[in-house]
Design a protein around this motif. Structure first.
Motif, PDB file in Angstrom:
ATOM      1  N   VAL A  33       0.829  -1.203   0.000  1.00  0.00           N
ATOM      2  CA  VAL A  33       0.000   0.000   0.000  1.00  0.00           C
ATOM      3  C   VAL A  33       0.863   1.253   0.000  1.00  0.00           C
ATOM      4  CG1 VAL A  33      -1.742   1.297   1.289  1.00  0.00           C
ATOM      5  CG2 VAL A  33      -1.921  -1.192   1.115  1.00  0.00           C
ATOM      6  N   ALA A  34       1.970   1.221   0.719  1.00  0.00           N
ATOM      7  CA  ALA A  34       2.857   2.387   0.747  1.00  0.00           C
ATOM      8  C   ALA A  34       3.398   2.700  -0.640  1.00  0.00           C
ATOM      9  CB  ALA A  34       4.000   2.146   1.727  1.00  0.00           C
ATOM     10  N   ASP A  35       3.656   1.682  -1.425  1.00  0.00           N
ATOM     11  CA  ASP A  35       4.131   1.885  -2.796  1.00  0.00           C
ATOM     12  C   ASP A  35       3.054   2.604  -3.611  1.00  0.00           C
ATOM     13  OD1 ASP A  35       5.785   1.777  -4.989  1.00  0.00           O
ATOM     14  OD2 ASP A  35       5.840  -0.412  -5.131  1.00  0.00           O
ATOM     15  N   LEU A  36       1.808   2.162  -3.477  1.00  0.00           N
ATOM     16  CA  LEU A  36       0.711   2.844  -4.165  1.00  0.00           C
ATOM     17  C   LEU A  36       0.608   4.295  -3.729  1.00  0.00           C
ATOM     18  CD1 LEU A  36      -2.141   0.151  -3.971  1.00  0.00           C
ATOM     19  CD2 LEU A  36      -0.641   0.634  -5.914  1.00  0.00           C
ATOM     20  N   GLU A  37       0.730   4.526  -2.438  1.00  0.00           N
ATOM     21  CA  GLU A  37       0.637   5.896  -1.912  1.00  0.00           C
ATOM     22  C   GLU A  37       1.746   6.764  -2.486  1.00  0.00           C
ATOM     23  OE1 GLU A  37      -1.335   5.260   2.494  1.00  0.00           O
ATOM     24  OE2 GLU A  37       0.811   4.893   2.235  1.00  0.00           O
ATOM     25  N   GLY A  38       2.946   6.193  -2.618  1.00  0.00           N
ATOM     26  CA  GLY A  38       4.060   6.944  -3.170  1.00  0.00           C
ATOM     27  C   GLY A  38       3.849   7.330  -4.614  1.00  0.00           C
ATOM     28  N   VAL A  39       3.233   6.440  -5.397  1.00  0.00           N
ATOM     29  CA  VAL A  39       2.970   6.742  -6.802  1.00  0.00           C
ATOM     30  C   VAL A  39       1.947   7.871  -6.918  1.00  0.00           C
ATOM     31  CG1 VAL A  39       2.019   5.832  -8.963  1.00  0.00           C
ATOM     32  CG2 VAL A  39       3.569   4.427  -7.596  1.00  0.00           C
ATOM     33  N   VAL A  40       0.887   7.780  -6.147  1.00  0.00           N
ATOM     34  CA  VAL A  40      -0.127   8.844  -6.182  1.00  0.00           C
ATOM     35  C   VAL A  40       0.497  10.171  -5.778  1.00  0.00           C
ATOM     36  CG1 VAL A  40      -2.304   9.639  -5.179  1.00  0.00           C
ATOM     37  CG2 VAL A  40      -2.023   7.234  -5.781  1.00  0.00           C
ATOM     38  N   ALA A  41       1.322  10.159  -4.743  1.00  0.00           N
ATOM     39  CA  ALA A  41       1.985  11.389  -4.301  1.00  0.00           C
ATOM     40  C   ALA A  41       2.953  11.902  -5.360  1.00  0.00           C
ATOM     41  CB  ALA A  41       2.728  11.136  -2.989  1.00  0.00           C
ATOM     42  N   GLY A  42       3.631  10.991  -6.071  1.00  0.00           N
ATOM     43  CA  GLY A  42       4.556  11.403  -7.120  1.00  0.00           C
ATOM     44  C   GLY A  42       3.861  12.136  -8.242  1.00  0.00           C
ATOM     45  N   TYR A  43       2.688  11.659  -8.638  1.00  0.00           N
ATOM     46  CA  TYR A  43       1.930  12.353  -9.683  1.00  0.00           C
ATOM     47  C   TYR A  43       1.453  13.717  -9.197  1.00  0.00           C
ATOM     48  CZ  TYR A  43       1.921   8.750 -13.234  1.00  0.00           C
ATOM     49  OH  TYR A  43       2.313   7.877 -14.232  1.00  0.00           O
ATOM     50  N   ALA A  44       1.006  13.778  -7.940  1.00  0.00           N
ATOM     51  CA  ALA A  44       0.533  15.062  -7.410  1.00  0.00           C
ATOM     52  C   ALA A  44       1.671  16.067  -7.345  1.00  0.00           C
ATOM     53  CB  ALA A  44      -0.081  14.851  -6.036  1.00  0.00           C
ATOM     54  N   LYS A  45       2.841  15.638  -6.871  1.00  0.00           N
ATOM     55  CA  LYS A  45       3.988  16.538  -6.766  1.00  0.00           C
ATOM     56  C   LYS A  45       4.424  17.045  -8.132  1.00  0.00           C
ATOM     57  CE  LYS A  45       8.716  16.812  -4.974  1.00  0.00           C
ATOM     58  NZ  LYS A  45       9.810  16.070  -4.274  1.00  0.00           N
ATOM     59  N   ALA A  46       4.349  16.174  -9.144  1.00  0.00           N
ATOM     60  CA  ALA A  46       4.762  16.561 -10.500  1.00  0.00           C
ATOM     61  C   ALA A  46       3.669  17.310 -11.243  1.00  0.00           C
ATOM     62  CB  ALA A  46       5.157  15.311 -11.289  1.00  0.00           C
ATOM     63  N   LYS A  47       2.488  17.429 -10.616  1.00  0.00           N
ATOM     64  CA  LYS A  47       1.350  18.114 -11.233  1.00  0.00           C
ATOM     65  C   LYS A  47       0.967  17.477 -12.587  1.00  0.00           C
ATOM     66  CE  LYS A  47       1.756  22.609  -8.925  1.00  0.00           C
ATOM     67  NZ  LYS A  47       2.021  21.904  -7.681  1.00  0.00           N
ATOM     68  N   THR A 324       9.615  -6.654 -13.501  1.00  0.00           N
ATOM     69  CA  THR A 324      11.081  -6.708 -13.582  1.00  0.00           C
ATOM     70  C   THR A 324      11.677  -5.503 -14.307  1.00  0.00           C
ATOM     71  OG1 THR A 324      11.068  -7.975 -15.651  1.00  0.00           O
ATOM     72  CG2 THR A 324      10.997  -9.227 -13.584  1.00  0.00           C
ATOM     73  N   THR A 325      10.845  -4.623 -14.839  1.00  0.00           N
ATOM     74  CA  THR A 325      11.345  -3.475 -15.586  1.00  0.00           C
ATOM     75  C   THR A 325      11.678  -2.320 -14.645  1.00  0.00           C
ATOM     76  OG1 THR A 325       9.128  -2.548 -15.903  1.00  0.00           O
ATOM     77  CG2 THR A 325       9.914  -4.095 -17.560  1.00  0.00           C
ATOM     78  N   ALA A 326      12.503  -1.411 -15.155  1.00  0.00           N
ATOM     79  CA  ALA A 326      12.806  -0.192 -14.402  1.00  0.00           C
ATOM     80  C   ALA A 326      11.543   0.648 -14.272  1.00  0.00           C
ATOM     81  CB  ALA A 326      13.904   0.601 -15.102  1.00  0.00           C
ATOM     82  N   ARG A 327      11.425   1.352 -13.151  1.00  0.00           N
ATOM     83  CA  ARG A 327      10.241   2.177 -12.924  1.00  0.00           C
ATOM     84  C   ARG A 327      10.143   3.237 -14.017  1.00  0.00           C
ATOM     85  NH1 ARG A 327       8.003   0.847  -7.630  1.00  0.00           N
ATOM     86  NH2 ARG A 327       6.485   2.502  -7.988  1.00  0.00           N
ATOM     87  N   ARG A 328       8.902   3.476 -14.467  1.00  0.00           N
ATOM     88  CA  ARG A 328       8.696   4.377 -15.590  1.00  0.00           C
ATOM     89  C   ARG A 328       7.432   5.218 -15.438  1.00  0.00           C
ATOM     90  NH1 ARG A 328       8.180  -0.401 -19.915  1.00  0.00           N
ATOM     91  NH2 ARG A 328      10.026  -0.953 -18.740  1.00  0.00           N
ATOM     92  N   GLU A 329       7.004   5.456 -14.196  1.00  0.00           N
ATOM     93  CA  GLU A 329       5.914   6.394 -14.013  1.00  0.00           C
ATOM     94  C   GLU A 329       6.276   7.715 -14.673  1.00  0.00           C
ATOM     95  OE1 GLU A 329       5.470   3.220 -11.086  1.00  0.00           O
ATOM     96  OE2 GLU A 329       7.155   4.547 -11.506  1.00  0.00           O
ATOM     97  N   LEU A 330       5.283   8.447 -15.089  1.00  0.00           N
ATOM     98  CA  LEU A 330       5.540   9.602 -15.960  1.00  0.00           C
ATOM     99  C   LEU A 330       6.341  10.702 -15.292  1.00  0.00           C
ATOM    100  CD1 LEU A 330       2.076   9.882 -17.770  1.00  0.00           C
ATOM    101  CD2 LEU A 330       4.140   8.692 -18.533  1.00  0.00           C
ATOM    102  N   TYR A 331       6.457  10.662 -13.974  1.00  0.00           N
ATOM    103  CA  TYR A 331       7.226  11.690 -13.277  1.00  0.00           C
ATOM    104  C   TYR A 331       8.696  11.304 -13.076  1.00  0.00           C
ATOM    105  CZ  TYR A 331       5.951   8.540  -9.425  1.00  0.00           C
ATOM    106  OH  TYR A 331       5.738   7.436  -8.645  1.00  0.00           O
ATOM    107  N   VAL A 332       9.082  10.086 -13.465  1.00  0.00           N
ATOM    108  CA  VAL A 332      10.447   9.610 -13.201  1.00  0.00           C
ATOM    109  C   VAL A 332      11.477  10.477 -13.914  1.00  0.00           C
ATOM    110  CG1 VAL A 332      12.053   7.700 -13.578  1.00  0.00           C
ATOM    111  CG2 VAL A 332       9.747   7.249 -12.687  1.00  0.00           C
TER     112      VAL A 332
END
Length: 599
Positions: A33-47, A324-332
């Motif tokens: 769950v913490a991982d999910l929370e971090g992703v949501v926060a990452g998108y918010a921080k990056a607007k 197994t892939t490197a993280r690639r959320e749009l804010y990375v």
């Protein structure tokens, strides 16, 4: 015995606007769950806009449907997280597979009509949780069982949508031949190895309700599961369901969205996503997308940036990656984040237009994303164009599909075309032509065809925020000074979209131009077809912008509903676009805005 209900052949879709049309983020491999929370926060921080966060099988206890991993996704942590998403107008979607773990299923003597049969007993396959049974969605009994399991799960975690995966149906178990069906001479040769029909799926000798052979019904499994899942969500929520399915068949578009499957993070598959999405739109499955930035393989910064520039205009826009892939959320990467903010910002502005296209798909069967030949059948040069596409009849997307490209070779049918990014002067062509366009690093080329009126709203980080903003009308004049468009509105959740007597509003816009002795009058007006959606009585159009008006040496005079506007702040001309702002035109009331050009 209950009869098999054939899928209805009507061109309808039932899909939740707030979920489906926003941007979705998923990854096979979110740890907890913490991982999910971090992703949501990452998108918010990056607007960067984020509508929904998804969970792959990671959230399950040992890969079992309708369970939670007690260590990483316990209900006492996951439920508050989902509640916080809902408080922020965001959504949560989870994966479900059709197979039920053998030990978790009802006993054999209580499961008559629930599961696929082979040799007189429940067929036992193998997928993520181990040995499994497969629900027989041809049976009303199995559909009721499925609905009950979904409802029970949603009492713990109120998921907003369900993602039906592995529903070909997939099977990891070796098989033993039983009858002549298992010895079929037909082979699957999509990868050139002539696989047996039973390869990685349930044997074709398996039997459905009423004695229907899997040999005859295999391709229906995903459709039947989608229908059962759709009906279960509708019953449980009384809202328009959101379902995504990996396997589809004719009429699946009525019940589910679809995606292209586990595509690679390669440039070739970025390009191939276009023709796949266009084909499925023509097949009657309009809510279609590909895993943005690729599912397998390690993508690059350049590829991911270009992919979101294209993917932001998929009807269904979701990023999804393999664990197994490197993280690639749009804010990375910051360059990708910049592309995402720009592309998704335009998508969210276009939401009223895209949702109106969804209404067209629902009522007429027209795709949302369309090949050029769909709107320009008289131009034979459009027939082979598969590296561009149209949203509706007016918005042309010409993405970069090759590494390091600084230009795009785009085909434009005859007419006027205006850039939606910078509203630059029109490309005007008497016949269709290929045009070399600059390809900025942070955006795709997106053009609007003259003759169209786009309803727009202001971008937001969620579709709920965008929906509450004022509307703008963008009027792109054809060479003869005409344009038209329409706007459909409802709450996005009522079970019937635009049903007879329903709670919805439809407004048609038209524009005409007259030239009388050097005085050119351009008039845009609205016609309210129906206005039963209550917010239409308060939502306003605050700005009308014209592209393609003639120059005016003696200036412009503006009349709104017959009254001349005197305030200078209401009129401006920038980069060839003439705007009338500071308006307060109610969506649900007919209006007229007239611009008189003096020479």
């Amino acid at each position: 015995m209950a009869e098999i209900r054939p899928p209805r052949p009507r061109a309808k879709i039932f899909t939740n606007e707030n979920q489906n049309l926003g941007f979705h983020q998923c990854r096979y491999g979110y740890k907890n769950v913490a991982d999910l929370e971090g992703v949501v926060a990452g998108y918010a921080k990056a607007k960067i806009p984020l509508e929904s966060i998804w969970s792959d099988i990671d959230y399950m206890d040992g890969g079992q449907d309708f369970t939670l991993d007690p260590t990483n996704f316990p209900a006492n942590l996951l439920r508050p997280f989902v509640d916080r998403l809902h408080n922020n107008s965001q959504k949560y979607v989870v994966i479900i597979d059709p197979a039920i773990k053998k030990e978790a299923a009802p006993p054999q003597n209580e499961s008559v009509g629930l599961f696929l049969q082979r040799n007189g007993t429940n067929y036992v396959g193998r997928v993520w949780p181990g040995e499994v049974y497969y629900p027989d969605f041809m049976s009303a009994h199995a559909a009721e069982y499925w609905a009950r399991k979904i409802s029970e799960f949603r009492r713990t975690i109120p998921a907003d949508g369900l993602w039906c995966d592995m529903n070909e149906p997939s099977n990891f178990k070796d098989w033993e031949p039983l009858n002549e069906y298992d010895y079929s001479s037909y082979r699957i040769n999509n990868t050139g190895i002539h696989r047996n029909l039973n390869n990685k799926t349930v044997p074709v000798s398996t039997v459905h309700f009423n004695g229907v052979s899997e040999y005859d019904a295999h391709n229906l499994y995903g459709l039947l599961e989608s229908r059962a899942t759709h009906d279960a969500l509708l019953k449980d929520t009384a809202r328009r369901p959101f379902v995504l399915s990996r396997a589809t068949f004719v009429s699946s578009g009525r019940y589910t969205a679809h995606w292209t499957g586990d595509n690679d993070g390669r440039w070739e598959q970025l390009a191939q996503s276009i023709n796949t999405i266009l084909n499925f739109g023509l097949f009657g499955i309009p809510m279609m997308g590909a895993d943005i930035c690729g599912f397998t393989g390690n993508t690059t910064q350049d590829l991911c940036s270009r992919w979101i520039q294209l993917g932001a205009f998929y009807p269904f826009a979701r990023a999804h990656a393999e664990k197994t892939t490197a993280r690639r959320e749009l804010y990375v990467w910051e360059s990708t984040a910049q592309s995402a903010r720009k592309a998704l910002g335009m998508r969210y502005r276009l939401l009223p237009y895209i949702y109106t296209l969804m209404y067209e798909a629902h009522t007429t069967g027209s795709p949302i994303a369309r090949p050029l030949f769909f709107s320009y059948p008289q131009d034979a040069n459009t027939y082979g164009v598969d590296r561009q596409f149209l949203l509706g009849r007016g918005v042309l997307v010409s993405p970069v599909l090759e590494p390091g490209a600084t230009t795009v070779d785009a085909y434009f049918p005859a007419g006027r075309w205006f850039s939606l990014h910078d509203r630059s002067p029109a490309i005007t062509l008497q016949t269709g032509k290929r045009v070399t366009l600059p390809a900025p690093a942070d955006s795709a080329n997106v053009h609007l065809a003259g003759g169209n009126i786009l309803p727009l709203q202001q971008p937001g980080l969620t579709t709920s925020t965008a929906r509450q903003s004022e509307f703008h009308l963008l009027v792109a004049l054809a060479e003869n000074g005409t344009a038209s468009g329409k706007l459909f509105l409802d709450d996005g959740e009522s079970p019937e979209m635009g049903g007879v007597g329903g709670n919805w509003t439809l407004v048609r816009f038209s524009c005409n131009t007259e030239d009388s002795k050097g005085i050119i009058t351009t008039k845009v007006s609205s016609h309210v077809v129906q206005n039963s959606y209550a917010p239409s009585r308060t939502l306003v159009i605050g700005k009308v912008a014209f592209m393609g008006l003639p120059s005016a040496p003696k200036g412009f005079t503006v009349y709104v509903n017959g009254v001349e506007l005197k305030a200078a702040r209401t009129k401006s001309r920038t980069n060839g676009v003439f705007s009338v702002s500071g308006l307060s035109l109610l969506i649900g009331q007919q209006f007229e805005v007239k611009v008189v050009t003096s020479h």
